[in-house]
Design a protein around this motif. Structure first.
Motif, PDB file in Angstrom:
ATOM      1  N   LYS A   7       0.913  -1.263   0.074  1.00 27.63           N
ATOM      2  CA  LYS A   7      -0.184   0.161  -0.006  1.00 27.63           C
ATOM      3  C   LYS A   7       0.983   1.391   0.093  1.00 27.63           C
ATOM      4  N   PHE A   8       1.975   0.913   0.104  1.00 26.57           N
ATOM      5  CA  PHE A   8       3.007   2.287   0.090  1.00 26.57           C
ATOM      6  C   PHE A   8       3.956   2.340  -1.003  1.00 26.57           C
ATOM      7  N   GLU A   9       4.548   3.649  -1.278  1.00 31.16           N
ATOM      8  CA  GLU A   9       5.527   3.701  -2.197  1.00 31.16           C
ATOM      9  C   GLU A   9       6.570   4.713  -1.615  1.00 31.16           C
ATOM     10  N   VAL A  10       7.557   4.894  -2.368  1.00 29.22           N
ATOM     11  CA  VAL A  10       8.683   5.914  -1.858  1.00 29.22           C
ATOM     12  C   VAL A  10       9.064   6.702  -2.917  1.00 29.22           C
ATOM     13  N   ALA A  11       9.360   8.010  -2.538  1.00 28.67           N
ATOM     14  CA  ALA A  11       9.611   9.506  -3.231  1.00 28.67           C
ATOM     15  C   ALA A  11      10.786   9.946  -2.673  1.00 28.67           C
ATOM     16  N   PRO A  12      11.462  11.096  -3.547  1.00 27.62           N
ATOM     17  CA  PRO A  12      12.506  11.753  -2.966  1.00 27.62           C
ATOM     18  C   PRO A  12      11.814  12.583  -1.857  1.00 27.62           C
ATOM     19  N   LEU A  13      12.682  13.441  -0.842  1.00 29.37           N
ATOM     20  CA  LEU A  13      12.116  14.073   0.186  1.00 29.37           C
ATOM     21  C   LEU A  13      11.664  15.465  -0.608  1.00 29.37           C
ATOM     22  N   PRO A  14      10.270  15.932  -0.057  1.00 29.63           N
ATOM     23  CA  PRO A  14       9.942  17.251  -0.475  1.00 29.63           C
ATOM     24  C   PRO A  14      10.654  18.398   0.034  1.00 29.63           C
ATOM     25  N   GLY A  15      10.724  19.560  -0.580  1.00 28.03           N
ATOM     26  CA  GLY A  15      11.255  20.816   0.062  1.00 28.03           C
ATOM     27  C   GLY A  15      10.400  21.937  -0.113  1.00 28.03           C
ATOM     28  N   LYS A  16      11.028  23.198   0.221  1.00 29.15           N
ATOM     29  CA  LYS A  16       9.906  24.277   0.297  1.00 29.15           C
ATOM     30  C   LYS A  16       9.674  24.766  -1.250  1.00 29.15           C
ATOM     31  N   SER A  17      10.324  24.772  -1.973  1.00 32.23           N
ATOM     32  CA  SER A  17       9.832  25.146  -3.371  1.00 32.23           C
ATOM     33  C   SER A  17      10.120  24.187  -4.549  1.00 32.23           C
ATOM     34  N   GLY A  18      10.567  22.741  -3.959  1.00 32.93           N
ATOM     35  CA  GLY A  18      10.811  21.687  -4.870  1.00 32.93           C
ATOM     36  C   GLY A  18      11.659  20.667  -4.230  1.00 32.93           C
ATOM     37  N   PRO A  19      11.896  19.764  -4.997  1.00 33.73           N
ATOM     38  CA  PRO A  19      12.605  18.382  -4.366  1.00 33.73           C
ATOM     39  C   PRO A  19      13.551  18.879  -3.142  1.00 33.73           C
ATOM     40  N   GLY A  20      13.497  18.001  -1.972  1.00 38.62           N
ATOM     41  CA  GLY A  20      14.511  18.366  -0.704  1.00 38.62           C
ATOM     42  C   GLY A  20      15.928  17.632  -0.987  1.00 38.62           C
ATOM     43  N   VAL A  21      16.893  18.114  -0.172  1.00 38.58           N
ATOM     44  CA  VAL A  21      18.067  17.557  -0.158  1.00 38.58           C
ATOM     45  C   VAL A  21      18.195  16.664   1.282  1.00 38.58           C
TER      46      VAL A  21
ATOM     47  N   TYR B 154      23.208  -0.709  -7.527  1.00 39.36           N
ATOM     48  CA  TYR B 154      22.109   0.144  -7.943  1.00 39.36           C
ATOM     49  C   TYR B 154      21.544   0.116  -9.406  1.00 39.36           C
ATOM     50  N   ASP B 155      22.364  -0.603 -10.091  1.00 37.46           N
ATOM     51  CA  ASP B 155      22.139  -0.767 -11.563  1.00 37.46           C
ATOM     52  C   ASP B 155      21.766  -2.323 -11.921  1.00 37.46           C
ATOM     53  N   ASP B 156      21.584  -3.139 -10.943  1.00 39.84           N
ATOM     54  CA  ASP B 156      21.525  -4.596 -11.085  1.00 39.84           C
ATOM     55  C   ASP B 156      19.930  -4.633 -11.350  1.00 39.84           C
ATOM     56  N   LYS B 157      19.692  -5.121 -12.466  1.00 36.14           N
ATOM     57  CA  LYS B 157      18.376  -5.387 -12.833  1.00 36.14           C
ATOM     58  C   LYS B 157      17.452  -6.144 -11.896  1.00 36.14           C
ATOM     59  N   GLU B 158      18.091  -7.330 -11.438  1.00 36.58           N
ATOM     60  CA  GLU B 158      17.438  -7.949 -10.487  1.00 36.58           C
ATOM     61  C   GLU B 158      16.790  -7.253  -9.291  1.00 36.58           C
ATOM     62  N   LEU B 159      17.921  -6.377  -8.863  1.00 39.45           N
ATOM     63  CA  LEU B 159      17.656  -5.803  -7.672  1.00 39.45           C
ATOM     64  C   LEU B 159      16.662  -4.514  -7.801  1.00 39.45           C
TER      65      LEU B 159
ATOM     66  N   GLU C   5      14.358  -4.393  -9.970  1.00 37.52           N
ATOM     67  CA  GLU C   5      12.726  -4.910 -10.061  1.00 37.52           C
ATOM     68  C   GLU C   5      12.354  -5.329  -8.614  1.00 37.52           C
ATOM     69  N   LYS C   6      13.117  -5.763  -7.932  1.00 40.83           N
ATOM     70  CA  LYS C   6      12.799  -6.076  -6.406  1.00 40.83           C
ATOM     71  C   LYS C   6      12.730  -4.813  -5.634  1.00 40.83           C
ATOM     72  N   PHE C   7      13.515  -3.941  -5.693  1.00 40.75           N
ATOM     73  CA  PHE C   7      13.401  -2.513  -5.108  1.00 40.75           C
ATOM     74  C   PHE C   7      13.482  -1.327  -5.957  1.00 40.75           C
ATOM     75  N   PRO C   8      12.228  -1.005  -6.640  1.00 43.43           N
ATOM     76  CA  PRO C   8      12.126   0.081  -7.499  1.00 43.43           C
ATOM     77  C   PRO C   8      12.704   1.362  -6.996  1.00 43.43           C
TER      78      PRO C   8
END
Length: 433
Positions: free
Chosen positions: A300-314, A364-369, A371-374
């Motif tokens: 039921k959940f997904e993952v995204a970059p952190l948000p920031g004040k006016s755009g993606p966070g750091v 981080y570029d392993d296709k198997e990984l 696929e399992k960890f988008p």
């Protein structure tokens, strides 16, 4: 591609090295260290680490022990809190104790432990460091010498309830704090959702608050130190970042309980279905996605970059490095165990079991990984653009000052202006010594 934040982070690392070089006690003979300069001796060793929540650490240790019956590794679990772990390691070093052999250290402790000669310098030519993430490798060095090996990296991520956002008609993860608030309002307006918490991170008074506070400041366009190493927290950008946390608690967007959250309590609140958004490290992915009934939000959940004040966070750069205690015996065994634990096979095993961020770039570029960890692509970018915490020989004092300022403001004990003004003064004193 490495963004502006990582360039700034690299510059801060260079500045920190200059600042540290000027510290009077950073390399003196009376610093309490005991490095022999030789990694010799074979036999049993003890591995000091935080809690092994997945069991995979023990699995790898068991694998090593099966092949090295005369050089067995025993795990010594330290308290859950990073601050308590550091305290235990510092006490061990100050007592020149042989109790700990390998230290599982937060990435920001390297300068302190190396400068005090509490850990051994390691042979760089015995590790294929070119195959590791560069920001992770940088955290393991002090004055261009290697004092640890990066084992886990970390970048902050935004975990969110996609099912709830979908039901509320929110089609994308928020990129800004305002978008996150709007999404929360829409979700909470639906029947049965009024009691949900909007957002939480790690806001207890410990190292996690240093990370969350730093991220808030950075995500508002500010910084803790500028490129010359000067503290820059008495600024509008830093105020905007701290106000994001302060106003969140005041308005109820951040639940009051979150001011007591460390990593694990916040993770449990999210996977128990109490939160819409959670800032945490990638290890949460495996826990929240568990299919054994321990998580109410599997699928039921997904993952995204952190948000920031006016755009993606750091993000703040996180992670752990393995170092060898300067006072230990059987250091040759310890060196070989670190090589084993940081091998590609071991790091892949750990990722599959725990979803912790590896330090080997190719995984981080392993296709198997993937696929399992988008989320791996998002995580890699988070790490490459992350900003390190200030590296200082007296890091304990630096992080304590940051925690005090943030915690007092979040809990209404000081205004953001007063908290940041006081922090500016303390950091100026600590970084000019």
């Amino acid at each position: 591609m490495i963004g502006k934040a990582s360039v700034r982070g690299a510059a801060l690392l260079a500045v920190a090295a200059v600042v540290l070089a000027g510290c009077g006690d950073s390399g003196s003979d009376d610093s309490g260290g005991g490095q022999s300069g030789a990694l010799e001796g074979r036999g049993p060793i003890k591995f000091a680490t935080g809690k092994d929540t997945s069991g995979n650490m023990q699995k790898l240790v068991d694998e090593w022990n099966g092949k090295h019956p005369d050089e067995k590794v025993t795990i010594t679990e330290l308290p859950e809190s990073a601050d308590d772990q550091r305290d235990a390691m510092v006490r061990n070093a100050q007592a020149k104790s042989k109790e700990f052999t390998i230290l599982n250290m937060d990435v920001v402790w390297t300068a302190e432990f190396a400068a005090n000669r509490w850990v051994e310098e390691l042979p760089q030519d015995q590790f294929d460091l070119d195959n590791f993430l560069e920001p992770a490798v940088n955290t393991a060095k002090y004055r261009d010498k290697l004092y640890a090996v990066p084992v886990y990296s970390d970048g902050g991520l935004l975990f969110y309830r996609k099912d709830l956002l979908d039901a509320a008609g929110v089609t994308e993860a928020p990129k800004t704090w305002d978008e996150m608030k709007t999404a929360c309002d829409k979700v909470k307006a639906l029947p049965g959702n009024a009691a949900l918490g909007c957002y939480a991170g790690q806001f207890d008074k410990y190292e996690g608050l240093t990370c969350n506070f730093s991220e808030a400041v950075q995500s508002a366009g500010g910084s803790i130190l500028d490129e010359s190493g000067k503290p820059t927290v008495d600024t509008q950008e830093a105020k905007d970042g701290l106000n994001f946390l302060v106003d969140g608690v005041k308005s109820g967007q951040i639940p009051q309980a979150a001011v007591t959250y460390q990593e694990e309590p916040s993770r449990r609140a999210f996977q128990d279905g109490e939160l819409i958004f959670l800032r945490n490290w990638p290890y949460v992915y495996a826990k929240a996605g568990a299919t054994d009934g321990s998580s109410k939000i599997n699928g039921k959940f997904e993952v995204a970059p952190l948000p920031g004040k006016s755009g993606p966070g750091v993000s703040t750069l996180g992670g752990h490095n393995f170092g060898i205690s300067a006072f230990a015996e059987n250091k040759a065994t310890a060196l070989d165990f670190i090589k084993f634990f940081t091998s590609e096979e071991a790091e892949k095993s750990n990722l599959l079991a725990t979803s912790q961020a590896p330090t080997r770039a190719n995984l981080y570029d392993d296709k198997e990984l993937v696929e399992k960890f988008p989320y791996l692509t998002t995580l890699k970018e988070s790490i490459l653009t992350a900003v390190p915490r200030p590296q200082a020989v007296k890091y304990g004092d630096v992080t304590a000052a940051m925690q005090e300022a943030a915690y007092s403001a979040i809990n209404g004990q000081a205004s953001t202006d007063d908290a940041l003004k006081d922090l500016q003064s303390k950091l100026e004193s600590l970084t000019t010594q």
